[in-house]
Scaffold this motif. Structure first.
Motif, PDB file in Angstrom:
ATOM      1  N   GLN A   1      11.762  -2.666  -6.855  1.00  0.00           N
ATOM      2  CA  GLN A   1      12.127  -2.398  -5.597  1.00  0.00           C
ATOM      3  C   GLN A   1      11.365  -1.245  -5.338  1.00  0.00           C
ATOM      4  OE1 GLN A   1      16.382  -4.192  -4.319  1.00  0.00           O
ATOM      5  NE2 GLN A   1      16.159  -1.974  -4.891  1.00  0.00           N
ATOM      6  N   ARG A   2      10.875  -0.461  -5.940  1.00  0.00           N
ATOM      7  CA  ARG A   2       9.704   0.574  -5.471  1.00  0.00           C
ATOM      8  C   ARG A   2       8.648   0.340  -4.494  1.00  0.00           C
ATOM      9  NH1 ARG A   2       8.877   5.179  -9.256  1.00  0.00           N
ATOM     10  NH2 ARG A   2       6.552   4.770  -9.093  1.00  0.00           N
ATOM     11  N   ILE A   3       8.695   1.026  -3.665  1.00  0.00           N
ATOM     12  CA  ILE A   3       7.720   0.739  -2.555  1.00  0.00           C
ATOM     13  C   ILE A   3       6.411   1.784  -2.818  1.00  0.00           C
ATOM     14  CG2 ILE A   3       7.423   0.797   0.101  1.00  0.00           C
ATOM     15  CD1 ILE A   3      10.692   1.127   0.094  1.00  0.00           C
ATOM     16  N   VAL A   4       5.455   1.054  -3.512  1.00  0.00           N
ATOM     17  CA  VAL A   4       4.183   1.938  -3.903  1.00  0.00           C
ATOM     18  C   VAL A   4       2.942   1.385  -2.797  1.00  0.00           C
ATOM     19  CG1 VAL A   4       2.725   2.551  -5.774  1.00  0.00           C
ATOM     20  CG2 VAL A   4       5.396   2.216  -5.850  1.00  0.00           C
ATOM     21  N   ALA A   5       2.265   2.200  -2.187  1.00  0.00           N
ATOM     22  CA  ALA A   5       1.079   1.825  -1.772  1.00  0.00           C
ATOM     23  C   ALA A   5      -0.263   2.040  -2.591  1.00  0.00           C
ATOM     24  CB  ALA A   5       0.921   2.693  -0.534  1.00  0.00           C
ATOM     25  N   ASP A   6      -0.883   1.102  -2.643  1.00  0.00           N
ATOM     26  CA  ASP A   6      -2.234   1.442  -3.438  1.00  0.00           C
ATOM     27  C   ASP A   6      -2.895   2.493  -3.148  1.00  0.00           C
ATOM     28  OD1 ASP A   6      -1.621  -0.983  -4.824  1.00  0.00           O
ATOM     29  OD2 ASP A   6      -2.918  -2.380  -3.720  1.00  0.00           O
ATOM     30  N   TYR A   7      -3.425   2.744  -1.799  1.00  0.00           N
ATOM     31  CA  TYR A   7      -3.865   4.226  -1.510  1.00  0.00           C
ATOM     32  C   TYR A   7      -3.689   4.536  -0.090  1.00  0.00           C
ATOM     33  CZ  TYR A   7      -7.534   2.789  -5.055  1.00  0.00           C
ATOM     34  OH  TYR A   7      -8.244   2.469  -6.161  1.00  0.00           O
ATOM     35  N   ILE A   8      -3.446   6.099  -0.099  1.00  0.00           N
ATOM     36  CA  ILE A   8      -3.387   6.486   1.405  1.00  0.00           C
ATOM     37  C   ILE A   8      -4.723   7.108   1.555  1.00  0.00           C
ATOM     38  CG2 ILE A   8      -2.159   8.151   2.819  1.00  0.00           C
ATOM     39  CD1 ILE A   8      -0.378   5.938   2.033  1.00  0.00           C
ATOM     40  N   LEU A   9      -5.370   6.756   2.709  1.00  0.00           N
ATOM     41  CA  LEU A   9      -6.482   7.225   2.983  1.00  0.00           C
ATOM     42  C   LEU A   9      -6.536   8.566   3.988  1.00  0.00           C
ATOM     43  CD1 LEU A   9      -8.550   3.913   3.933  1.00  0.00           C
ATOM     44  CD2 LEU A   9      -8.068   5.067   1.441  1.00  0.00           C
ATOM     45  N   ARG A  10      -7.129   9.571   3.668  1.00  0.00           N
ATOM     46  CA  ARG A  10      -7.082  10.775   4.411  1.00  0.00           C
ATOM     47  C   ARG A  10      -8.397  11.495   4.848  1.00  0.00           C
ATOM     48  NH1 ARG A  10      -1.947  13.081   2.795  1.00  0.00           N
ATOM     49  NH2 ARG A  10      -1.169  11.686   1.081  1.00  0.00           N
ATOM     50  N   LEU A  11      -8.195  12.228   5.903  1.00  0.00           N
ATOM     51  CA  LEU A  11      -9.156  12.943   6.208  1.00  0.00           C
ATOM     52  C   LEU A  11      -8.869  14.533   6.411  1.00  0.00           C
ATOM     53  CD1 LEU A  11     -12.355  13.352   7.378  1.00  0.00           C
ATOM     54  CD2 LEU A  11     -11.255  13.145   9.695  1.00  0.00           C
ATOM     55  N   TRP A  12      -9.546  15.327   5.611  1.00  0.00           N
ATOM     56  CA  TRP A  12      -9.097  16.677   5.806  1.00  0.00           C
ATOM     57  C   TRP A  12      -7.333  16.802   5.237  1.00  0.00           C
ATOM     58  CZ3 TRP A  12     -10.926  18.853  10.810  1.00  0.00           C
ATOM     59  CH2 TRP A  12     -12.118  18.665  11.022  1.00  0.00           C
ATOM     60  N   SER A  13      -7.090  15.994   4.420  1.00  0.00           N
ATOM     61  CA  SER A  13      -5.560  15.819   3.777  1.00  0.00           C
ATOM     62  C   SER A  13      -4.775  15.046   4.889  1.00  0.00           C
ATOM     63  CB  SER A  13      -5.078  17.212   3.549  1.00  0.00           C
ATOM     64  OG  SER A  13      -5.617  17.950   2.678  1.00  0.00           O
ATOM     65  N   MET A  14      -5.316  14.691   5.929  1.00  0.00           N
ATOM     66  CA  MET A  14      -4.511  14.139   6.913  1.00  0.00           C
ATOM     67  C   MET A  14      -4.137  12.741   6.667  1.00  0.00           C
ATOM     68  SD  MET A  14      -4.473  13.966  10.999  1.00  0.00           S
ATOM     69  CE  MET A  14      -3.220  13.292  12.150  1.00  0.00           C
ATOM     70  N   PRO A  15      -3.106  12.035   6.554  1.00  0.00           N
ATOM     71  CA  PRO A  15      -3.169  10.527   6.259  1.00  0.00           C
ATOM     72  C   PRO A  15      -3.551   9.636   7.713  1.00  0.00           C
ATOM     73  CG  PRO A  15      -0.910  11.559   5.721  1.00  0.00           C
ATOM     74  CD  PRO A  15      -1.746  12.502   6.587  1.00  0.00           C
ATOM     75  N   LEU A  16      -4.533   8.697   7.427  1.00  0.00           N
ATOM     76  CA  LEU A  16      -4.983   8.067   8.648  1.00  0.00           C
ATOM     77  C   LEU A  16      -4.646   6.563   8.351  1.00  0.00           C
ATOM     78  CD1 LEU A  16      -8.364   9.576   9.527  1.00  0.00           C
ATOM     79  CD2 LEU A  16      -5.940   9.799  10.662  1.00  0.00           C
ATOM     80  N   ALA A  17      -4.640   6.138   7.166  1.00  0.00           N
ATOM     81  CA  ALA A  17      -4.449   4.753   6.925  1.00  0.00           C
ATOM     82  C   ALA A  17      -4.119   4.230   5.436  1.00  0.00           C
ATOM     83  CB  ALA A  17      -5.892   3.930   7.155  1.00  0.00           C
ATOM     84  N   VAL A  18      -3.459   3.228   5.443  1.00  0.00           N
ATOM     85  CA  VAL A  18      -3.039   2.673   4.194  1.00  0.00           C
ATOM     86  C   VAL A  18      -4.110   1.521   3.861  1.00  0.00           C
ATOM     87  CG1 VAL A  18      -1.397   1.197   2.818  1.00  0.00           C
ATOM     88  CG2 VAL A  18      -0.651   3.073   4.466  1.00  0.00           C
ATOM     89  N   LEU A  19      -4.369   1.501   2.463  1.00  0.00           N
ATOM     90  CA  LEU A  19      -5.390   0.398   1.989  1.00  0.00           C
ATOM     91  C   LEU A  19      -4.519  -0.371   0.604  1.00  0.00           C
ATOM     92  CD1 LEU A  19      -8.935   0.661   1.282  1.00  0.00           C
ATOM     93  CD2 LEU A  19      -7.598  -0.235  -0.664  1.00  0.00           C
ATOM     94  N   GLU A  20      -4.565  -1.520   0.710  1.00  0.00           N
ATOM     95  CA  GLU A  20      -3.991  -2.674  -0.007  1.00  0.00           C
ATOM     96  C   GLU A  20      -5.133  -2.919  -0.731  1.00  0.00           C
ATOM     97  OE1 GLU A  20      -1.364  -4.671  -2.628  1.00  0.00           O
ATOM     98  OE2 GLU A  20      -1.188  -2.896  -1.281  1.00  0.00           O
ATOM     99  N   ALA A  21      -5.391  -3.057  -2.268  1.00  0.00           N
ATOM    100  CA  ALA A  21      -6.340  -3.604  -3.002  1.00  0.00           C
ATOM    101  C   ALA A  21      -5.898  -4.881  -3.549  1.00  0.00           C
ATOM    102  CB  ALA A  21      -6.735  -2.631  -4.122  1.00  0.00           C
ATOM    103  N   LYS A  22      -6.847  -5.906  -3.778  1.00  0.00           N
ATOM    104  CA  LYS A  22      -6.562  -7.265  -4.206  1.00  0.00           C
ATOM    105  C   LYS A  22      -7.900  -7.339  -5.205  1.00  0.00           C
ATOM    106  CE  LYS A  22      -3.848  -9.275  -3.311  1.00  0.00           C
ATOM    107  NZ  LYS A  22      -2.188  -9.022  -3.512  1.00  0.00           N
ATOM    108  N   ALA A  23      -7.395  -8.156  -6.300  1.00  0.00           N
ATOM    109  CA  ALA A  23      -8.573  -8.517  -7.243  1.00  0.00           C
ATOM    110  C   ALA A  23      -9.879  -9.048  -6.662  1.00  0.00           C
ATOM    111  CB  ALA A  23      -8.018  -9.283  -8.543  1.00  0.00           C
ATOM    112  N   GLU A  24     -10.838  -8.827  -7.484  1.00  0.00           N
ATOM    113  CA  GLU A  24     -12.328  -9.126  -6.911  1.00  0.00           C
ATOM    114  C   GLU A  24     -12.191 -10.783  -6.533  1.00  0.00           C
ATOM    115  OE1 GLU A  24     -16.978  -8.680  -7.834  1.00  0.00           O
ATOM    116  OE2 GLU A  24     -15.423  -8.747  -9.396  1.00  0.00           O
TER     117      GLU A  24
END
Length: 775
Positions: A47-70
């Protein structure tokens, strides 16, 4: 050959992120997921809620990125990615397989498919945010403070709140409001915000004022800012100003009452220059900001001003003067919250616990009460008329109900109408329990209220077990091991209801707290709020009183006024005694984080259908599944997926010492009687003597037969107290009750015949433990 997801991330996605100018964190834990009401563990890894990536500018979170296999479609990650972004309060999400990039705006659901990795500039343009923040860059990039002892980290939602405030301030906005549910760490969040601001060098004078309305909250905030030295932290009061110790420091703490005092012909806060502070933080601004500290805010109007609240706005100002609205409406003054983290979301993320709700109503509350031609109802009791018999009946019912559910020694808070009502209620609870230390009134009327608060807040078994209060423990009071919240006072304010309920929402792994229970004697739960709390207040509201009972008792006193020590005339509230008061069972609810509040009788039927729908046709089928650890875990997981929680069933069926499997058996097959765990353990020794005799093994290690039966006896005693899951954990056998009797596990295991022999025998014992039986 297409890359798998891990290789797609390292070979394709991360180089593209770096080239596009992103900072990023990988595998970010947003939350552990909803607390399990039942089972071996408080949380499930699945049930853990884990985001693949948090994208940041100057440490500030701006977006979430979800990765899928190629080799997979990027579109397969859009929904999950947007869901994670929503949890964090981010508008933008990106789904990618390293070749295709889908950029989604969560505000309107619009999306764009790109052939390149979006850049920070692309996202900022979509958000309409200005990138000219060079003066603020050091603030954004200042690392978090990490205590070297606790190692406590900033949670993702706290980080989001901080960066939203920093962004607002960087754009020149002078006032901001943050809305975070009780128990989610507002004070810690503001400490980290102040840490960034002061170490980022953006504040002209480098001084912050943290404003509260209670000494306990002021002291709590002072301790929470321990990352700053004592020389940097200053508590403001009249003495501090008199002694000229008020102008040196970084973080200043004050109650608005102290600042509003007269000193030398002017207010205490007027002894500070108007531009002395760069930031003023107003804790619980929805309550004490209603005009009380407006003068302070006006005096320091050049400073950034940040309001903190745990509750949405509910005030109705229709027809009131504009200046009154400006002074009293938190939202009018600060604007809408720039960040919101609701109770519902905190429960879903696993940072707060869900709750059960039980309504219990006296005949007086249900029917009303008539005296001398006037009809009194719940909202009048203890305000316009004293009813000691009602207070006694409620106290007796509280004690019986807590005792029956085996939670009488768990921490409980009772909310009463006023100080007098609280004093009587505490006394009645001491009488009912037979323990003069069991309950204590904790209100401002008590000279040592602050010490009582501190004692009660500490996790442990110290007394009192019950804190009886009016509203002193409503906000800013943190006692994680509170298991019961009791309303013995009616409420009109949804804000107050949320605050009071919030005293029970905190996690406490020390006592394996999975949920808490609300007992409502005053119709307070009619104020449930679906949108913020996640529990709809619709047709499931309690029935309000309709009938009227006439007075049958005695009315002491003549109702005339009397003077207090100051000479002011106080109204004497009539008191009626000699009444027959009956507490009736009201509705019982099971409440969920996703917004449902289900009547228990409906929940029980749903549970029955769910259990029997798993190809379980006889009680014996349940027992067979329960013996084996693997099938037991599978059964629990399946039931949990359907929101069937044994603690809720056990609680409302009044089966505190019954094995989970027998609770399920009662629900699924309407069994008239079920055994306790102790009943099962006793049956093992009294009815399985033939099998026990067969266990003498001439081929065993010589000492084994001398310890086998005593060991089984110790195991079943442990089972009677804690259940079967504990017997299957290796650490159990290092507990004092085993070590004192059998020595170290290694030495005992050798005498017994080895670990495998112990496991084999325990499996055999469980086969004889879980057999059909009546209580």
């Amino acid at each position: 050959m297409s890359r798998n997801e891990a290789n797609t991330c390292t070979d394709l996605i991360e180089p593209l992120l770096t080239a596009a100018g992103w900072e990023f964190d990988r595998q970010v834990l947003i939350g552990p997921g909803r607390v399990n009401l039942t089972g071996e563990r408080m949380y499930d890894e699945s049930q853990r809620i884990v985001a693949d990536y948090i994208l940041r500018l100057w440490s500030m979170p701006l977006a979430v990125l979800e990765a899928k296999a190629e080799g997979e479609s990027a579109a397969d990650g859009v929904q999950q990615c947007q869901r994670y972004a929503n949890r964090l309060g981010l508008r933008v999400s990106v789904a990618t397989n390293g070749q295709q990039f889908i950029l989604t705006d969560g505000q309107d659901g619009s999306f764009e498919t790109l052939d390149h990795m979006p850049t920070p500039g692309d996202v900022l343009h979509l958000l309409g945010r200005n990138i000219v923040w060079e003066d603020w860059r050091p603030v954004f990039q200042t690392p978090w403070y990490v205590d070297q002892v606790t190692r406590k980290k900033v949670r993702p939602y706290q980080e989001m709140a901080i960066f939203e405030v920093l962004y607002a301030f960087s754009q020149g906005r002078k006032r901001a409001l943050v809305l975070m549910a009780t128990g989610t760490g507002k004070t810690f969040t503001i400490f980290q915000l102040a840490w960034k601001l002061l170490n980022g060098g953006v504040l002209p004078s480098g001084r912050v004022l943290f404003l509260t309305d209670r000494n306990s909250l002021k002291g709590q905030a002072y301790r929470a800012f321990a990352g700053f030295s004592k020389d940097d932290r200053v508590v403001i009061d009249s003495d501090t100003v008199k002694n000229q110790n008020h102008l040196v420091g970084k973080i200043f703490f004050a109650n608005y009452q102290n600042l509003d005092e007269e000193l030398g012909g002017k207010k205490v806060f007027e002894h500070f220059p108007p531009d002395f502070f760069d930031l003023v933080v107003i804790d619980e601004c929805h309550r004490s900001g209603f005009g009380d500290w407006f003068g302070v805010l006006e005096h320091f109007s050049s400073a950034f001003q940040l309001g903190l609240t745990a509750t949405p706005s509910e005030l109705d100002f229709e027809g009131q003067a504009e200046d009154v609205v400006r002074r009293r409406d938190t939202y009018e003054y600060f604007g809408d919250p720039i960040y919101t983290y609701s109770l519902k979301q905190a429960i879903e993320d696993g940072y707060l616990v869900p709750y059960l709700l039980e309504q219990r109503v006296t005949n007086l509350d249900q029917d009303g009460y008539e005296l001398d031609g006037r009809i009194y109802r719940t909202e009048n009791f203890e305000r316009d008329i004293r009813l000691p018999d009602r207070t006694r009946a409620i106290a007796d019912d509280i004690w019986r109900t807590l005792k029956k559910n085996d939670v009488d020694q768990e921490k409980t808070i009772v909310f009463c109408v006023d100080d007098t009502h609280a004093a009587f209620m505490a006394q009645e609870l001491r009488r009912a329990s037979g323990d003069d230390q069991y309950a204590a009134r904790i209100t401002r009327a008590e000279r040592n209220s602050e010490q009582l608060e501190r004692n009660f807040a500490e996790v442990g078994r110290a007394k009192p077990r019950v804190a009886v209060t009016v509203d002193l423990l409503t906000t800013g009071f943190d006692a994680p091991d509170v298991r019961n919240i009791i309303f013995a006072r009616p409420l009109k304010s949804a804000i107050l209801y949320k605050q009071m309920k919030g005293r029970g929402t905190r996690l406490c792994e020390d006592i394996d707290k999975r949920y808490f229970t609300i007992f409502d004697y005053s119709f307070a739960s009619s104020l449930e709020d679906a949108e913020f709390d996640g529990h709809p207040a619709n047709i499931q509201k309690p029935k309000l009183p309709s009938k009227t009972s006439k007075a049958q008792g005695r009315v002491p006193g003549d109702g005339s006024g009397s003077a207090d020590s100051s000479g002011a005339v106080q109204r004497v509230i009539p008191e009626v005694t000699g009444l027959t008061v009956i507490v009736r069972d009201g509705e019982q609810y099971v409440c969920f984080a996703d917004g449902r509040r289900v009547l228990f009788k409906e929940y029980r039927e749903q549970s029955r259908e769910a259990i029997r729908g798993l190809n379980i046709t006889e009680p014996e089928d349940l027992l067979t599944l329960w013996v084996d650890r693997k099938t037991r875990a599978e059964l629990r997981a399946e039931l949990q997926s359907q929101d069937i929680h044994v603690p809720a069933l056990r609680y409302f069926l009044r089966l505190p010492e019954t094995d989970d499997v027998d609770v399920l058996g009662k629900v699924a097959f309407d069994l008239a009687r079920v055994p306790t765990r102790r009943n099962r353990a006793d049956r093992f020794w009294t009815h399985d003597d033939a099998w026990l005799l067969q266990q003498i093994d001439e081929t065993a290690v010589p000492a084994a037969d001398l310890v086998r039966h005593p060991f089984w006896e110790a195991c079943l005693d442990h089972y009677a107290l804690f259940g079967v899951d504990d017997l299957e954990r290796g650490e159990t056998y290092s507990a004092p009750q085993f070590v004192e009797r059998f020595g170290s596990f290694t030495g005992f295991s050798n005498r017994y015949g080895g670990p495998q022999r112990i496991r084999t025998d325990l499996e055999a014992v469980k086969q004889h433990l879980y057999v059909p039986m009546a209580a």
